[in-house]
Scaffold this active site. Structure first.
Site, short mmCIF file in Angstrom:
data_model
loop_
_atom_site.label_atom_id
_atom_site.label_comp_id
_atom_site.label_asym_id
_atom_site.label_seq_id
_atom_site.Cartn_x
_atom_site.Cartn_y
_atom_site.Cartn_z
N GLY A 52 0.89 -3.39 4.25
CA GLY A 52 0.55 -4.04 2.96
C GLY A 52 1.76 -4.69 2.33
O GLY A 52 1.90 -4.76 1.11
N LEU A 57 4.85 -4.85 -4.11
CA LEU A 57 6.03 -4.03 -3.87
C LEU A 57 6.73 -4.28 -2.54
O LEU A 57 7.90 -3.94 -2.37
CB LEU A 57 5.66 -2.54 -3.93
CG LEU A 57 4.96 -2.03 -5.19
CD1 LEU A 57 4.95 -0.51 -5.22
CD2 LEU A 57 5.63 -2.56 -6.44
N ASP A 78 0.98 -6.97 7.26
CA ASP A 78 -0.17 -7.10 6.36
C ASP A 78 -1.28 -7.72 7.19
O ASP A 78 -1.12 -7.90 8.41
CB ASP A 78 0.19 -7.96 5.13
CG ASP A 78 -0.62 -7.59 3.89
OD1 ASP A 78 -1.87 -7.62 3.97
OD2 ASP A 78 -0.03 -7.26 2.85
N ILE A 79 -2.41 -8.05 6.52
CA ILE A 79 -3.51 -8.66 7.29
C ILE A 79 -3.70 -10.13 6.93
O ILE A 79 -4.65 -10.74 7.36
CB ILE A 79 -4.84 -7.90 7.07
CG1 ILE A 79 -5.11 -7.71 5.58
CG2 ILE A 79 -4.83 -6.58 7.81
CD1 ILE A 79 -6.49 -7.18 5.27
N ASP A 96 -3.49 -4.15 10.77
CA ASP A 96 -4.65 -3.76 9.96
C ASP A 96 -4.73 -2.23 9.99
O ASP A 96 -4.95 -1.64 11.05
CB ASP A 96 -5.91 -4.39 10.57
CG ASP A 96 -7.16 -4.04 9.77
OD1 ASP A 96 -7.07 -3.23 8.81
OD2 ASP A 96 -8.23 -4.57 10.11
N ILE A 97 -4.59 -1.62 8.82
CA ILE A 97 -4.55 -0.14 8.80
C ILE A 97 -5.91 0.48 9.13
O ILE A 97 -6.00 1.68 9.37
CB ILE A 97 -4.03 0.40 7.46
CG1 ILE A 97 -4.92 -0.05 6.31
CG2 ILE A 97 -2.58 0.01 7.24
CD1 ILE A 97 -4.87 0.90 5.13
N TYR A 185 -9.71 4.58 -7.05
CA TYR A 185 -8.26 4.47 -6.74
C TYR A 185 -7.58 5.82 -6.95
O TYR A 185 -6.86 6.31 -6.08
CB TYR A 185 -7.68 3.40 -7.67
CG TYR A 185 -6.19 3.17 -7.56
CD1 TYR A 185 -5.61 2.71 -6.39
CD2 TYR A 185 -5.36 3.36 -8.67
CE1 TYR A 185 -4.24 2.46 -6.32
CE2 TYR A 185 -4.00 3.10 -8.61
CZ TYR A 185 -3.45 2.65 -7.43
OH TYR A 185 -2.09 2.41 -7.35
N LYS A 189 -6.01 8.54 -4.27
CA LYS A 189 -4.59 8.93 -4.34
C LYS A 189 -4.43 10.45 -4.38
O LYS A 189 -3.52 11.00 -3.75
CB LYS A 189 -3.91 8.29 -5.55
CG LYS A 189 -3.68 6.80 -5.41
CD LYS A 189 -2.68 6.47 -4.31
CE LYS A 189 -2.31 4.99 -4.30
NZ LYS A 189 -1.42 4.64 -3.19
N1 LIG Z 1 2.09 -2.06 -8.24
C1 LIG Z 1 2.04 -0.96 -9.00
O1 LIG Z 1 2.15 -1.02 -10.24
C2 LIG Z 1 1.87 0.36 -8.36
C3 LIG Z 1 1.62 0.49 -7.01
N2 LIG Z 1 1.45 1.73 -6.46
C4 LIG Z 1 1.15 1.87 -5.06
O2 LIG Z 1 2.11 1.16 -4.29
C5 LIG Z 1 1.47 0.60 -3.14
C6 LIG Z 1 1.75 -0.88 -3.09
O3 LIG Z 1 1.21 -1.45 -4.26
P1 LIG Z 1 1.18 -3.04 -4.49
O4 LIG Z 1 2.19 -3.71 -3.66
O5 LIG Z 1 1.21 -3.23 -5.95
O6 LIG Z 1 -0.29 -3.40 -3.98
P2 LIG Z 1 -0.93 -4.84 -3.80
O7 LIG Z 1 -2.36 -4.74 -4.20
O8 LIG Z 1 -0.09 -5.87 -4.47
O9 LIG Z 1 -0.81 -5.08 -2.22
C7 LIG Z 1 -1.58 -4.34 -1.32
C8 LIG Z 1 -1.55 -5.04 0.03
O10 LIG Z 1 -2.40 -4.30 0.92
C9 LIG Z 1 -2.93 -5.24 1.83
N3 LIG Z 1 -4.10 -4.73 2.54
C10 LIG Z 1 -5.38 -4.65 2.11
N4 LIG Z 1 -6.19 -4.20 3.10
C11 LIG Z 1 -5.39 -3.97 4.17
C12 LIG Z 1 -5.63 -3.54 5.50
N5 LIG Z 1 -6.86 -3.24 5.94
N6 LIG Z 1 -4.58 -3.41 6.34
C13 LIG Z 1 -3.33 -3.73 5.94
N7 LIG Z 1 -3.05 -4.17 4.69
C14 LIG Z 1 -4.07 -4.30 3.82
C15 LIG Z 1 -3.25 -6.45 0.97
O11 LIG Z 1 -3.36 -7.62 1.77
C16 LIG Z 1 -2.08 -6.47 0.00
O12 LIG Z 1 -1.07 -7.38 0.41
C17 LIG Z 1 -0.01 0.97 -3.25
O13 LIG Z 1 -0.27 2.14 -2.52
C18 LIG Z 1 -0.19 1.27 -4.71
O14 LIG Z 1 -1.22 2.18 -4.93
C19 LIG Z 1 1.51 2.88 -7.21
C20 LIG Z 1 1.73 2.80 -8.55
C21 LIG Z 1 1.99 1.56 -9.22
C1 LIG Z 2 -0.34 2.02 -11.94
C2 LIG Z 2 -0.96 1.54 -10.71
O1 LIG Z 2 -1.15 2.32 -9.80
C3 LIG Z 2 -1.40 0.13 -10.58
N1 LIG Z 2 -0.45 -0.78 -11.17
C4 LIG Z 2 -2.72 -0.07 -11.27
O2 LIG Z 2 -2.69 -0.37 -12.48
O3 LIG Z 2 -3.76 0.14 -10.62
#
Ligand SMILES: NC(=O)C1=CN([C@@H]2O[C@H](COP(=O)(O)OP(=O)(O)OC[C@H]3O[C@@H](n4cnc5c(N)ncnc54)[C@H](O)[C@@H]3O)[C@@H](O)[C@H]2O)C=CC1
Ligand SMILES: CC(=O)[C@H](N)C(=O)O
Length: 371
Positions: A52, A57, A78-79, A96-97, A185, A189
């Site tokens: 991802g 992040l 990523d996908i 693809d996870i 979600y 988690k």
């Molecule tokens: N951004 C935030 O504020 C926070 C993020 N997190 C956690 O950090 C991690 C990363 O978050 P973000 O980068 O913000 O998420 P995001 O939503 O920006 O990115 C997620 C990525 O997962 C990919 N994805 C979706 N289905 C997939 C699949 N089948 N195989 C492979 N990849 C796939 C998407 O293409 C996307 O690029 C997540 O686990 C999220 O829960 C936790 C707390 C806060």
């Molecule tokens: C705090 C998180 O996990 C994320 N930014 C969300 O709002 O879903």
């Protein structure tokens, strides 16, 4: 294929053949002679896969880890088809996870040691597509744990303030407390936290997890969560000077600047395993309400205006912590945040203004301007 393996071969592999398959093979060969126990200068650089990676992040972490371990050792996946600059800055592959065999193939072919699992559907997007969130956030996560167990990887799966619910103490929220989230979600988690701990206890899996607050970043957009307003407000400040906020003015949530988040992730992955007294830690940097961040932005953008139009995300935010208690992370992991609200605001405005003017600048220049 490999020479007869002795500890001295391993040590010389760690010293002379850093970043080679032999060095990694050696490290894994001896039970009780783990990567943690090799002297730092003899530890081979880990091969890291980020799933991802094209989300909010992934690129920040890839960039930090590539500086430490070399561009070839950190693989983004990523996908989706990546923008050109992603391919130009390092290795990118399709992973693809939901496809277990595809994951196995990537881990083996790339010689992966550390798996950083970022694929997910965030809170608001997850509520809009529950079946897909169950697939990606639960079934996909099972594949990640299973492949990590099979190939003895060190695995990081982030958790979130979304793993708590309305019956959790909200200010402060300790590491161990009631977790009854009301989003898919959050449910996924909590499941990931428990499954990771279980795999650690049952199979010795080196599972590591930090519960992140809402993350704020300039370079990459947020992916559809409840905390997204805290990034969007900066883009509005630089363009229209008007922000329509989807949360109420007094909704307090824990937040963190992305550089703190990526540094925390790198630091927890680098720690010797014996330093981890628990597998899941809260980390906290700052907590603010929309009214408070607006007031701070207005100091730099006096014409800035804000309207509050709460939508369905308000009901989610109302069940989340206001402040995370991260005492244990500070004690056990040496965690410390660098960005508070004033530093966040100057940094974000400086970076977004530079982007809009087309001059990116180095992060050192931007940070210097922001201080
Ligand atoms: N951004 C935030 O504020 C926070 C993020 N997190 C956690 O950090 C991690 C990363 O978050 P973000 O980068 O913000 O998420 P995001 O939503 O920006 O990115 C997620 C990525 O997962 C990919 N994805 C979706 N289905 C997939 C699949 N089948 N195989 C492979 N990849 C796939 C998407 O293409 C996307 O690029 C997540 O686990 C999220 O829960 C936790 C707390 C806060
Ligand atoms: C705090 C998180 O996990 C994320 N930014 C969300 O709002 O879903």
């Amino acid at each position: 294929m490999f020479p007869a393996i002795t500890k001295s071969v391993c040590r010389s592999a760690g010293r002379d053949l850093q970043r080679t398959q032999l060095a990694r093979h050696c490290v894994r060969f001896f039970n009780g002679f783990s990567q943690d126990e090799l002297p730092v200068e003899e530890t081979p650089a880990p091969r890291v896969l980020i799933t991802g990676g094209l989300g909010q992040l992934g690129s920040g972490l890839a960039s930090l880890l590539r500086k430490k371990y070399g561009p070839d050792n950190v693989i983004m996946s990523d996908i989706v088809n990546p923008p050109r600059h992603v391919r130009e800055t390092g290795r990118y592959i399709f992973a693809d996870i939901l496809d277990f065999k595809n994951l196995q193939e990537k881990v083996v072919n790339e010689g992966i040691d550390w798996l950083i699992h970022f694929s997910a559907l965030l809170s608001a997007v997850g509520e809009a597509n529950v079946p897909l969130a169950i697939k990606v956030n639960i079934e996909g996560m099972h594949n990640i744990l299973e492949v990590s167990k099979q190939y003895k990887l060190r695995v990081f799966i982030p958790s979130t303030i979304g793993a708590f619910g309305p019956t959790t103490p909200r200010n402060p929220t300790p590491d161990l407390t009631i977790q009854r989230p009301q989003t898919i979600y959050g449910v996924a988690k909590v499941h990931a936290e428990l499954m990771g701990e279980y795999y650690h206890h049952k199979y010795g899996l080196d599972f590591r997890c930090l519960r992140f607050p809402g993350i704020i970043s300039a370079e990459t957009p947020p992916g559809g969560g409840t905390t997204d307003y805290s990034t969007e407000i900066f883009h509005d400040a630089v363009t229209t000077q008007r922000h329509e906020c989807f949360l109420e003015h007094d909704t307090r949530l824990p937040m963190m600047y992305i550089d703190d988040c990526t540094r925390a992730t790198a630091e927890v992955m680098e720690l010797p395993e014996h330093r981890l007294k628990q597998r899941v830690y809260n980390i906290q940097a700052m907590s603010f309400t929309p009214a408070e961040i607006y007031a701070e932005v207005k100091k730099h953008v006096p014409d800035m205006e804000i309207d509050y139009k709460p939508d369905s995300r308000q009901a989610i935010a109302d069940t989340w912590p206001q402040v995370l208690d991260d005492t244990n992370a500070r004690l056990d992991l040496g965690w410390n945040h660098e960005y508070d609200l004033p530093k966040l605001v100057t940094t974000m405005l400086t970076k977004i203004r530079a982007q809009k003017e087309g001059k990116q600048g180095t992060s050192a220049q931007i940070n210097a301007a922001a201080i």
